[in-house]
Design a protein around this motif. Structure first.
Motif, PDB file in Angstrom:
ATOM      1  N   GLU A  94       7.974  27.657  -6.853  1.00 15.84           N
ATOM      2  CA  GLU A  94       8.989  26.903  -7.899  1.00 15.84           C
ATOM      3  C   GLU A  94       8.511  25.551  -7.115  1.00 15.84           C
ATOM      4  OE1 GLU A  94      12.716  27.505  -9.436  1.00 15.84           O
ATOM      5  OE2 GLU A  94      12.748  29.131 -10.177  1.00 15.84           O
ATOM      6  N   PHE A  95       8.043  24.445  -7.803  1.00 14.98           N
ATOM      7  CA  PHE A  95       7.992  22.848  -6.824  1.00 14.98           C
ATOM      8  C   PHE A  95       7.893  21.711  -7.404  1.00 14.98           C
ATOM      9  CE2 PHE A  95       3.770  24.220  -8.330  1.00 14.98           C
ATOM     10  CZ  PHE A  95       2.475  22.543  -8.516  1.00 14.98           C
ATOM     11  N   LYS A  96       8.131  20.398  -6.921  1.00 11.81           N
ATOM     12  CA  LYS A  96       9.091  19.508  -7.794  1.00 11.81           C
ATOM     13  C   LYS A  96       7.682  18.717  -6.990  1.00 11.81           C
ATOM     14  CE  LYS A  96      11.778  15.977 -10.067  1.00 11.81           C
ATOM     15  NZ  LYS A  96      13.029  15.578 -10.260  1.00 11.81           N
ATOM     16  N   VAL A  97       6.670  17.708  -7.501  1.00 13.30           N
ATOM     17  CA  VAL A  97       6.391  16.284  -6.636  1.00 13.30           C
ATOM     18  C   VAL A  97       6.598  15.250  -6.931  1.00 13.30           C
ATOM     19  CG1 VAL A  97       3.938  15.128  -6.105  1.00 13.30           C
ATOM     20  CG2 VAL A  97       4.139  18.043  -6.870  1.00 13.30           C
ATOM     21  N   VAL A  98       7.324  14.475  -6.143  1.00 14.49           N
ATOM     22  CA  VAL A  98       8.021  12.895  -6.460  1.00 14.49           C
ATOM     23  C   VAL A  98       7.459  12.077  -5.695  1.00 14.49           C
ATOM     24  CG1 VAL A  98       9.885  14.512  -7.218  1.00 14.49           C
ATOM     25  CG2 VAL A  98       9.807  13.266  -4.743  1.00 14.49           C
ATOM     26  N   ASP A  99       7.286  11.235  -6.460  1.00 18.14           N
ATOM     27  CA  ASP A  99       6.917   9.628  -5.761  1.00 18.14           C
ATOM     28  C   ASP A  99       7.573   9.616  -4.032  1.00 18.14           C
ATOM     29  OD1 ASP A  99       6.995   6.547  -4.933  1.00 18.14           O
ATOM     30  OD2 ASP A  99       4.844   6.972  -6.096  1.00 18.14           O
ATOM     31  N   ALA A 100       7.112   8.808  -3.858  1.00 16.32           N
ATOM     32  CA  ALA A 100       8.216   9.656  -2.187  1.00 16.32           C
ATOM     33  C   ALA A 100       8.618   7.604  -2.251  1.00 16.32           C
ATOM     34  CB  ALA A 100       6.579   9.251  -1.161  1.00 16.32           C
ATOM     35  N   LYS A 101       8.604   6.821  -2.483  1.00 16.12           N
ATOM     36  CA  LYS A 101       8.366   5.511  -2.741  1.00 16.12           C
ATOM     37  C   LYS A 101       9.884   5.234  -3.803  1.00 16.12           C
ATOM     38  CE  LYS A 101       8.496   0.561  -2.145  1.00 16.12           C
ATOM     39  NZ  LYS A 101       7.002  -0.514  -2.177  1.00 16.12           N
ATOM     40  N   TYR A 154       2.494   9.892  -0.963  1.00 17.40           N
ATOM     41  CA  TYR A 154       2.233   8.284  -0.249  1.00 17.40           C
ATOM     42  C   TYR A 154       1.897   7.793  -1.241  1.00 17.40           C
ATOM     43  CZ  TYR A 154       6.262   9.962   3.312  1.00 17.40           C
ATOM     44  OH  TYR A 154       7.052  11.043   3.233  1.00 17.40           O
ATOM     45  N   PRO A 155       1.857   6.556  -1.096  1.00 18.47           N
ATOM     46  CA  PRO A 155       0.790   5.860  -1.490  1.00 18.47           C
ATOM     47  C   PRO A 155      -0.815   5.694  -1.325  1.00 18.47           C
ATOM     48  CG  PRO A 155       2.821   4.227  -0.912  1.00 18.47           C
ATOM     49  CD  PRO A 155       2.856   5.851  -0.111  1.00 18.47           C
ATOM     50  N   ASN A 156      -0.832   6.631  -0.341  1.00 18.50           N
ATOM     51  CA  ASN A 156      -2.327   6.968   0.235  1.00 18.50           C
ATOM     52  C   ASN A 156      -2.362   8.311  -0.144  1.00 18.50           C
ATOM     53  OD1 ASN A 156      -0.534   8.684   1.645  1.00 18.50           O
ATOM     54  ND2 ASN A 156      -1.702   7.939   3.614  1.00 18.50           N
ATOM     55  N   ARG A 157      -1.967   8.154  -1.744  1.00 15.17           N
ATOM     56  CA  ARG A 157      -2.003  10.072  -2.330  1.00 15.17           C
ATOM     57  C   ARG A 157      -2.331  11.024  -0.858  1.00 15.17           C
ATOM     58  NH1 ARG A 157      -7.696   7.789  -5.640  1.00 15.17           N
ATOM     59  NH2 ARG A 157      -6.546   5.950  -6.261  1.00 15.17           N
ATOM     60  N   ARG A 158      -1.769  10.876  -0.244  1.00 15.87           N
ATOM     61  CA  ARG A 158      -1.494  12.586   0.110  1.00 15.87           C
ATOM     62  C   ARG A 158      -0.056  12.921  -0.353  1.00 15.87           C
ATOM     63  NH1 ARG A 158      -2.344  11.398   7.202  1.00 15.87           N
ATOM     64  NH2 ARG A 158      -3.006  14.061   6.387  1.00 15.87           N
ATOM     65  N   TYR A 212       1.238  18.326   6.045  1.00 12.75           N
ATOM     66  CA  TYR A 212      -0.062  17.249   5.190  1.00 12.75           C
ATOM     67  C   TYR A 212      -0.804  18.369   3.927  1.00 12.75           C
ATOM     68  CZ  TYR A 212       1.732  12.265   5.940  1.00 12.75           C
ATOM     69  OH  TYR A 212       1.953  11.413   6.100  1.00 12.75           O
ATOM     70  N   ILE A 213      -0.451  18.023   2.980  1.00 12.54           N
ATOM     71  CA  ILE A 213      -1.000  19.534   1.784  1.00 12.54           C
ATOM     72  C   ILE A 213      -2.072  19.086   0.812  1.00 12.54           C
ATOM     73  CG2 ILE A 213       0.454  21.354   1.765  1.00 12.54           C
ATOM     74  CD1 ILE A 213       1.331  20.234  -0.793  1.00 12.54           C
TER      75      ILE A 213
END
Length: 204
Positions: free
Chosen positions: A39-46, A11-15, A24-25
């Motif tokens: 296996e994981f993938k990090v995506v921009d929430a917006k 998220y924009p707050n870097r969380r 939240y991690i």
């Protein structure tokens, strides 16, 4: 993305939000996922952009600044110089291939030490250290031989290209109007002349 891939939203707050646990991690939690081979993938929430690489780079940066670094200053400088270089793709493939080979080799050594010492981590660590001390000179010699062979192959390829280039401009592609060129008259055989250079006389 497969069903087994864990989705983490940034998220924009870097969380970082783990959609699997609905919580939240932190970066430390993401590091644990890496250590557990999940296996994981990090995506921009917006925007939905893939941010996995940038998160992994943040973890590497924390490890490099907080503990014993893997990358020396000289190695980092050399890697930076490869960005934008024609050899960049080759370096990436080289590092990836050799890292995989090293991990596979480490796994085999650990399996062998586990069969000998069980789950005694200290004994396994000592065996690995002794193996590296023993194999260090041999590995350096092998790498030196590999680099010498690579240099020879490069020089041979360079000589072959230069030879082909010379042949192209000297004999392979004669320019129009030069002796021997396709459609160009040979010396002394201009229209109206005999091969001996004398003009032909018209009949009658």
């Amino acid at each position: 993305m497969s069903d087994q891939t864990r989705l983490i939203k940034k998220y924009p707050n870097r969380r970082l939000y783990d959609t699997k646990t609905s919580a939240y991690i932190t970066l430390a939690d993401v590091k644990d996922l890496v250590l557990r081979f999940e296996e994981f993938k990090v995506v921009d929430a917006k925007a939905g952009d893939d941010l996995t690489r940038s998160i992994l780079l943040q973890i590497i940066l924390e490890e490099e600044t907080g503990g014993v670094p893997i990358f020396s200053t000289e190695l980092l400088a050399q890697m930076i110089r490869f960005y934008g270089n024609s050899m960049q793709a080759m370096l990436s493939k080289y590092l990836e291939t050799n890292m995989k080979a090293f991990v596979d080799f480490q796994g085999k050594v650990q399996e062998q030490s586990r069969s000998m010492y069980g789950d005694n981590n200290q004994m396994q660590s000592d065996m690995w250290a002794q193996f590296l001390n023993f194999q260090g000179p041999a590995m350096q010699s092998m790498m030196s031989a590999y680099m010498d062979q690579s240099k020879k192959m490069f020089h041979q390829m360079q000589a072959q290209i230069e030879s082909q280039t010379r042949n192209m401009f000297t004999g392979g592609f004669p320019f129009p109007g030069t002796p021997g060129a396709s459609g160009a008259p040979a010396a002394g055989n201009t229209p109206g002349n005999k091969p001996d250079g004398k003009k032909t006389e018209k009949a009658g």
